[in-house]
Scaffold this active site. Structure first.
Site, mmCIF file in Angstrom:
data_model
loop_
_atom_site.group_PDB
_atom_site.id
_atom_site.type_symbol
_atom_site.label_atom_id
_atom_site.label_comp_id
_atom_site.label_asym_id
_atom_site.label_seq_id
_atom_site.Cartn_x
_atom_site.Cartn_y
_atom_site.Cartn_z
ATOM 1 N N GLU A 1 -10.627 -2.237 5.589
ATOM 2 C CA GLU A 1 -9.623 -2.539 6.602
ATOM 3 C C GLU A 1 -10.257 -2.910 7.928
ATOM 4 O O GLU A 1 -9.626 -3.542 8.769
ATOM 5 C CB GLU A 1 -8.703 -1.328 6.773
ATOM 6 C CG GLU A 1 -7.417 -1.613 7.505
ATOM 7 C CD GLU A 1 -6.466 -0.435 7.469
ATOM 8 O OE1 GLU A 1 -5.251 -0.652 7.602
ATOM 9 O OE2 GLU A 1 -6.930 0.708 7.300
ATOM 10 N N GLN B 1 0.825 -1.206 0.000
ATOM 11 C CA GLN B 1 0.000 0.000 0.000
ATOM 12 C C GLN B 1 0.859 1.256 0.000
ATOM 13 O O GLN B 1 1.696 1.440 0.883
ATOM 14 C CB GLN B 1 -0.894 -0.022 1.252
ATOM 15 C CG GLN B 1 -1.729 1.230 1.463
ATOM 16 C CD GLN B 1 -2.696 1.078 2.614
ATOM 17 O OE1 GLN B 1 -3.540 0.194 2.613
ATOM 18 N NE2 GLN B 1 -2.573 1.917 3.619
ATOM 19 N N GLY B 2 0.641 2.138 -0.962
ATOM 20 C CA GLY B 2 1.375 3.395 -1.061
ATOM 21 C C GLY B 2 0.498 4.579 -0.716
ATOM 22 O O GLY B 2 0.054 5.317 -1.612
ATOM 23 N N SER C 1 0.770 6.546 2.946
ATOM 24 C CA SER C 1 1.442 7.500 3.831
ATOM 25 C C SER C 1 2.701 8.082 3.197
ATOM 26 O O SER C 1 3.410 7.411 2.438
ATOM 27 C CB SER C 1 1.816 6.827 5.154
ATOM 28 O OG SER C 1 0.665 6.463 5.877
#
Length: 392
Positions: A246, A128-129, A131
């Protein structure tokens, strides 16, 4: 609220438990109980493929894409039995629980055909990109840029805390595609292949000696135009949809992992005599009560799940479990005493309970800090006035 399971669902539980027990006692016994995400990564990729071969990898997905069309109750049961069996953490958790459902919800048929079978089969690992160094909990402040160049998107910027990027094949990237845009406007959601000259991954060493997450740098990294999920500017909507996944059925599996940790603390307290301390017994009882309350809360949350609405239980759950587990880690060290401060393992590797203490220090930070969660509860759950934002 549903607090129990039908006879048919309990039969399904037995099927899950039997299969997982056979695997953890047989071919994959060498990875049973692994407590860090990076240990034996290649072996755990083989485990992902074993799950897929028996259609246990993503049971809630449609059968067309490698799932079982499992009900919510069946998904909860499998997540619980997976943790109870001591099976290792899923190295493709991001692909199965986040990227896949996002593609199923927002992706085109071509994108589903392109990505979903290999995610389900354990052949494509996602990370996951989201933050960035100056955009952690404040995701709307991302600065990574993407521009369309012919039939390709060109990406420049930096992401941080990218879990398992070093063993992943693809990364979904929230980027700013509209020049001069601010906040949630002008963001775009891209799927980018990692193995290319324009992407550099640097590990971040953690306090427990692991290097689960990374800094990820993009320098003219490229992806085909059809790797865009949704439309340019839809990135915020898609990212919020993804984050709603999530808080899904994996929460009950997570709690079974917590159960294993609490049971290990109780066993340690009985073994070394700490259980004779009335304050330790009181803290153990408080931890037990907290875990049971979390289970009931999670069942309520899942019973009322609707990704189109704000659910108060979903807003409170993260701060609840993160604070509870941080206290659990402190309890573990108080039970172990000085023995918990020494390890005989090589390479700064800790056993389960010291590792719990070290890792749980971050629980109240990642995935939305406790402070951010309180703002969400106040503003989105209780409808209170928004916190004043200074001008950038």
């Amino acid at each position: 609220m549903k607090l129990g399971f039908t006879a048919a669902e309990e039969e399904f539980r037995a099927e899950c438990a039997d299969w997982l027990a056979d695997q953890m006692a047989g071919e994959f016994k060498d990875i049973k109980g692994i407590s860090t995400l990076t240990a034996q990564a290649e072996r755990r990729k083989e485990w992902e493929q074993q799950l897929a071969a028996h259609r246990w990898s993503c049971i809630g997905w449609p059968t067309r894409w490698g799932g079982r069309d499992a009900s919510l109750a069946e998904q909860v049961i499998f997540a619980e039995e997976y943790a109870r069996a001591g099976a290792p953490g899923r190295v493709n958790h991001i692909g199965i629980e986040l990227a896949g459902p996002t593609i199923l919800t927002f992706g085109s048929e071509e994108q589903k055909t392109r990505f979903l079978p290999d995610i389900a089969a354990g052949k494509t690992i996602f990370c996951q990109g989201f933050s960035e160094p100056n955009a952690g909990s404040d995701l709307a402040s991302v600065r990574t840029k993407a521009r369309l160049d012919g039939d390709e998107w060109v990406v420049n910027g930096q992401k941080i805390w990218t879990s398992l990027a070093h063993i992943s094949d693809w990364i979904f990237v929230l980027s700013r595609s509209e020049e001069g845009s601010r906040g949630p406007k002008g963001l775009t959601f891209l799927m980018v292949e990692i193995d290319q000259p324009g992407i550099e991954i640097r590990p971040i060493r953690q306090i427990n000696g692991d290097a689960e997450f990374n800094e990820t740098f993009f320098t003219d990294a490229r992806c085909p135009a059809d790797s865009l999920i949704g439309a340019p500017g839809d990135g915020w909507k898609i990212a919020m949809g993804l984050l709603s996944f999530e808080r899904g059925v994996s929460t009950l599996g997570q709690q079974m992992g917590f159960r294993n940790e609490l049971d290990a603390i109780v066993a340690a307290a009985k073994a070394n005599g700490a259980a004779a301390d009335p304050l330790i017994r009181q803290r153990l009882a408080k931890a037990e009560i907290g875990l049971r309350l979390m289970r009931y809360g999670a069942l309520r949350m899942l019973s009322n799940s609707d990704h189109g609405k704000v659910d108060g239980a979903a807003l409170t759950y993260k701060i609840q479990w993160a604070s509870w587990r941080r206290a659990l880690g402190e309890l573990a060290m108080d039970v172990l005493g000085q023995a918990g401060e020494v390890t005989e393992n090589p390479g700064y590797e800790w056993d389960m309970l010291p590792n719990l203490f070290l890792y749980s220090r971050a629980d109240t930070i990642y995935g939305g800090t406790n402070q951010i969660q309180r703002n969400l509860i106040a503003e989105r759950g209780l409808g209170m006035p928004r916190e004043p934002r200074g001008s950038a």
